[in-house]
Design a protein around this motif. Structure first.
Motif, PDB file in Angstrom:
ATOM      1  N   SER A 247       1.875  -0.688  22.910  1.00  0.00           N
ATOM      2  CA  SER A 247       2.410  -1.037  21.593  1.00  0.00           C
ATOM      3  C   SER A 247       3.804  -1.639  21.704  1.00  0.00           C
ATOM      4  O   SER A 247       4.126  -2.622  21.028  1.00  0.00           O
ATOM      5  CB  SER A 247       2.444   0.199  20.702  1.00  0.00           C
ATOM      6  N   LEU A 248       4.643  -1.069  22.565  1.00  0.00           N
ATOM      7  CA  LEU A 248       5.992  -1.600  22.754  1.00  0.00           C
ATOM      8  C   LEU A 248       5.951  -2.994  23.380  1.00  0.00           C
ATOM      9  O   LEU A 248       6.698  -3.888  22.979  1.00  0.00           O
ATOM     10  CB  LEU A 248       6.806  -0.647  23.628  1.00  0.00           C
ATOM     11  N   ILE A 249       5.069  -3.187  24.352  1.00  0.00           N
ATOM     12  CA  ILE A 249       4.951  -4.504  24.981  1.00  0.00           C
ATOM     13  C   ILE A 249       4.440  -5.531  23.984  1.00  0.00           C
ATOM     14  O   ILE A 249       4.971  -6.644  23.876  1.00  0.00           O
ATOM     15  CB  ILE A 249       4.024  -4.429  26.211  1.00  0.00           C
ATOM     16  N   GLY A 250       3.394  -5.167  23.240  1.00  0.00           N
ATOM     17  CA  GLY A 250       2.853  -6.088  22.248  1.00  0.00           C
ATOM     18  C   GLY A 250       3.858  -6.445  21.174  1.00  0.00           C
ATOM     19  O   GLY A 250       4.001  -7.604  20.788  1.00  0.00           O
ATOM     20  N   ALA A 251       4.605  -5.436  20.686  1.00  0.00           N
ATOM     21  CA  ALA A 251       5.626  -5.698  19.666  1.00  0.00           C
ATOM     22  C   ALA A 251       6.752  -6.560  20.225  1.00  0.00           C
ATOM     23  O   ALA A 251       7.303  -7.414  19.517  1.00  0.00           O
ATOM     24  CB  ALA A 251       6.178  -4.381  19.135  1.00  0.00           C
ATOM     25  N   SER A 252       7.113  -6.361  21.488  1.00  0.00           N
ATOM     26  CA  SER A 252       8.173  -7.162  22.103  1.00  0.00           C
ATOM     27  C   SER A 252       7.741  -8.616  22.260  1.00  0.00           C
ATOM     28  O   SER A 252       8.528  -9.540  22.031  1.00  0.00           O
ATOM     29  CB  SER A 252       8.553  -6.575  23.469  1.00  0.00           C
ATOM     30  N   ILE A 253       6.489  -8.819  22.655  1.00  0.00           N
ATOM     31  CA  ILE A 253       5.967 -10.191  22.758  1.00  0.00           C
ATOM     32  C   ILE A 253       5.979 -10.864  21.392  1.00  0.00           C
ATOM     33  O   ILE A 253       6.390 -12.027  21.253  1.00  0.00           O
ATOM     34  CB  ILE A 253       4.548 -10.178  23.363  1.00  0.00           C
TER      35      ILE A 253
ATOM     36  N   SER B 278      21.916 -13.604  11.410  1.00  0.00           N
ATOM     37  CA  SER B 278      21.222 -13.610  10.113  1.00  0.00           C
ATOM     38  C   SER B 278      19.784 -13.135  10.242  1.00  0.00           C
ATOM     39  O   SER B 278      19.224 -12.565   9.294  1.00  0.00           O
ATOM     40  CB  SER B 278      21.257 -15.021   9.514  1.00  0.00           C
ATOM     41  N   LEU B 279      19.186 -13.378  11.402  1.00  0.00           N
ATOM     42  CA  LEU B 279      17.775 -13.031  11.587  1.00  0.00           C
ATOM     43  C   LEU B 279      17.566 -11.635  12.149  1.00  0.00           C
ATOM     44  O   LEU B 279      16.452 -11.105  12.069  1.00  0.00           O
ATOM     45  CB  LEU B 279      17.101 -14.042  12.534  1.00  0.00           C
ATOM     46  N   LEU B 280      18.611 -11.037  12.729  1.00  0.00           N
ATOM     47  CA  LEU B 280      18.429  -9.785  13.455  1.00  0.00           C
ATOM     48  C   LEU B 280      17.833  -8.670  12.595  1.00  0.00           C
ATOM     49  O   LEU B 280      16.899  -7.986  13.046  1.00  0.00           O
ATOM     50  CB  LEU B 280      19.763  -9.348  14.057  1.00  0.00           C
ATOM     51  N   PRO B 281      18.306  -8.410  11.366  1.00  0.00           N
ATOM     52  CA  PRO B 281      17.661  -7.356  10.567  1.00  0.00           C
ATOM     53  C   PRO B 281      16.176  -7.620  10.316  1.00  0.00           C
ATOM     54  O   PRO B 281      15.359  -6.698  10.400  1.00  0.00           O
ATOM     55  CB  PRO B 281      18.458  -7.375   9.256  1.00  0.00           C
ATOM     56  N   ALA B 282      15.818  -8.876  10.024  1.00  0.00           N
ATOM     57  CA  ALA B 282      14.405  -9.199   9.799  1.00  0.00           C
ATOM     58  C   ALA B 282      13.598  -9.058  11.086  1.00  0.00           C
ATOM     59  O   ALA B 282      12.450  -8.595  11.062  1.00  0.00           O
ATOM     60  CB  ALA B 282      14.278 -10.623   9.251  1.00  0.00           C
ATOM     61  N   LEU B 283      14.179  -9.434  12.214  1.00  0.00           N
ATOM     62  CA  LEU B 283      13.494  -9.298  13.495  1.00  0.00           C
ATOM     63  C   LEU B 283      13.219  -7.831  13.809  1.00  0.00           C
ATOM     64  O   LEU B 283      12.122  -7.478  14.264  1.00  0.00           O
ATOM     65  CB  LEU B 283      14.332  -9.927  14.607  1.00  0.00           C
ATOM     66  N   LEU B 284      14.201  -6.981  13.578  1.00  0.00           N
ATOM     67  CA  LEU B 284      14.012  -5.555  13.843  1.00  0.00           C
ATOM     68  C   LEU B 284      12.972  -4.951  12.905  1.00  0.00           C
ATOM     69  O   LEU B 284      12.172  -4.101  13.311  1.00  0.00           O
ATOM     70  CB  LEU B 284      15.340  -4.820  13.706  1.00  0.00           C
ATOM     71  N   THR B 285      12.978  -5.395  11.644  1.00  0.00           N
ATOM     72  CA  THR B 285      11.969  -4.905  10.699  1.00  0.00           C
ATOM     73  C   THR B 285      10.569  -5.334  11.127  1.00  0.00           C
ATOM     74  O   THR B 285       9.633  -4.531  11.123  1.00  0.00           O
ATOM     75  CB  THR B 285      12.268  -5.428   9.287  1.00  0.00           C
ATOM     76  N   GLY B 286      10.417  -6.608  11.501  1.00  0.00           N
ATOM     77  CA  GLY B 286       9.126  -7.087  11.973  1.00  0.00           C
ATOM     78  C   GLY B 286       8.678  -6.371  13.228  1.00  0.00           C
ATOM     79  O   GLY B 286       7.492  -6.050  13.399  1.00  0.00           O
ATOM     80  N   TYR B 287       9.639  -6.103  14.125  1.00  0.00           N
ATOM     81  CA  TYR B 287       9.319  -5.375  15.360  1.00  0.00           C
ATOM     82  C   TYR B 287       8.819  -3.974  15.036  1.00  0.00           C
ATOM     83  O   TYR B 287       7.815  -3.513  15.612  1.00  0.00           O
ATOM     84  CB  TYR B 287      10.570  -5.311  16.228  1.00  0.00           C
ATOM     85  N   ALA B 288       9.502  -3.296  14.119  1.00  0.00           N
ATOM     86  CA  ALA B 288       9.093  -1.942  13.751  1.00  0.00           C
ATOM     87  C   ALA B 288       7.712  -1.933  13.116  1.00  0.00           C
ATOM     88  O   ALA B 288       6.879  -1.058  13.410  1.00  0.00           O
ATOM     89  CB  ALA B 288      10.119  -1.336  12.801  1.00  0.00           C
ATOM     90  N   LEU B 289       7.445  -2.894  12.243  1.00  0.00           N
ATOM     91  CA  LEU B 289       6.130  -2.956  11.594  1.00  0.00           C
ATOM     92  C   LEU B 289       5.024  -3.267  12.606  1.00  0.00           C
ATOM     93  O   LEU B 289       3.936  -2.670  12.549  1.00  0.00           O
ATOM     94  CB  LEU B 289       6.156  -4.022  10.500  1.00  0.00           C
ATOM     95  N   ALA B 290       5.285  -4.200  13.518  1.00  0.00           N
ATOM     96  CA  ALA B 290       4.290  -4.541  14.534  1.00  0.00           C
ATOM     97  C   ALA B 290       4.016  -3.352  15.447  1.00  0.00           C
ATOM     98  O   ALA B 290       2.865  -3.079  15.815  1.00  0.00           O
ATOM     99  CB  ALA B 290       4.767  -5.748  15.352  1.00  0.00           C
ATOM    100  N   PHE B 291       5.073  -2.636  15.813  1.00  0.00           N
ATOM    101  CA  PHE B 291       4.892  -1.461  16.671  1.00  0.00           C
ATOM    102  C   PHE B 291       4.100  -0.371  15.953  1.00  0.00           C
ATOM    103  O   PHE B 291       3.166   0.211  16.516  1.00  0.00           O
ATOM    104  CB  PHE B 291       6.255  -0.922  17.100  1.00  0.00           C
TER     105      PHE B 291
END
Length: 276
Positions: free
Chosen positions: A68-74, A193-206
């Motif tokens: 899950s961590l690898i997939g979310a990181s990709i 500007s994108l970092l909060p959205a990137l972290l949110t997307g990462y959390a949701l994908a994980f």
């Protein structure tokens, strides 16, 4: 505070809407989770530890969370690139590509798993060429990562895309006109500007990947200690009427996923507070 001095709301009814919101969240989330934790608490510590620390269960933890961590990181990297292309460029078939991003949302997970096996099996359309280079995807841990990457991509793209649409291209042009390199523009102008959205997307994908079942069971092969994911193990124990064991493993998954999501959201709050 008197009514005259109380600030009027444009849309009244806060108490009523809050009540319905809490009631809805209670039935959908709090009661099932509370029931799981209550059922688990009825087990003795020895039985609980025996259920969650079995070598087969531990192996499934390692595979589920690492894949899950690898997939979310990709997806964090390539999802951002896909969102960038869809927002910043115009090309033939753009709307088709944009619609394809949502395909994992609409496609049943079992159908997705069958499609992935058809593609990546040793005799599949893609797998037969990968086999030439000694790369085997289907029925391996790599196949689990591929399936979890597939189902998690839309979460990153759809989270980052609106932020990019609100991010004016003039800011990038101004940075370039002031002599900043492309790398500096990305690091100092775009990424903060994108970092909060990137972290949110990462959390949701994980979070989506940790609980994924349908698309993985077909391509993983479900081999104990090798390609068996934890959700499959929970289903297997439930089918064997081992409800305490299934509840115990589910509780561990729930706590671990909650802690990881809490960590990611805490990091997101920290970046917003520091203005990174």
């Amino acid at each position: 505070m008197s009514t005259a001095t109380r600030k009027r709301r444009v849309i009244p009814g806060f108490g009523l809407t809050m009540g319905f919101s809490l009631l809805y969240l209670g039935f959908i989330f709090l009661i099932p989770v509370g029931g799981l934790l209550l059922y688990t608490s009825m087990m003795s510590w020895e039985d609980f530890w025996r259920a969650v620390s079995h070598p087969q269960v531990v192996a499934s933890y390692k595979l589920s969370f690492s894949a899950s961590l690898i997939g979310a990181s990709i997806n964090l990297v390539f999802g951002a690139l896909v969102a960038w292309v869809l927002v910043r460029y115009s090309f033939p078939g753009k709307k088709v590509v944009d619609a394809l991003v949502d395909l994992p949302f609409a496609l049943p997970t079992a159908v997705a798993g069958i499609a992935l096996v058809t593609l990546y099996a040793s005799t599949g359309w893609v797998g037969q060429y990968l086999t030439i280079f000694g790369i085997k995807v289907a029925y391996t841990q790599l196949g689990v990562v591929v399936a979890l990457t597939y189902i998690g991509l839309p979460f990153v793209v759809r989270t980052v895309q609106p932020v990019l649409e609100d991010l004016e291209a003039e800011r990038e042009e101004a940075s370039a006109s002031l002599g900043a390199s492309r790398f500096t523009t990305v690091r100092r102008v775009i990424l903060p500007s994108l970092l909060p959205a990137l972290l949110t997307g990462y959390a949701l994908a994980f979070a989506r990947a940790v609980g994924e079942y349908g698309s993985v069971v077909f391509i993983s092969g479900n081999m104990p200690y090798r390609t068996e994911i934890t959700p499959l193990l929970i289903v297997a124990k439930a089918e064997q009427y081992d409800y305490p064991g299934a509840a115990a493993i589910g509780t561990v998954m729930l706590i671990a996923a909650f802690l990881l999501l809490l960590l990611i959201n805490g990091l997101q709050w920290w970046t917003q507070r520091r203005g990174l």
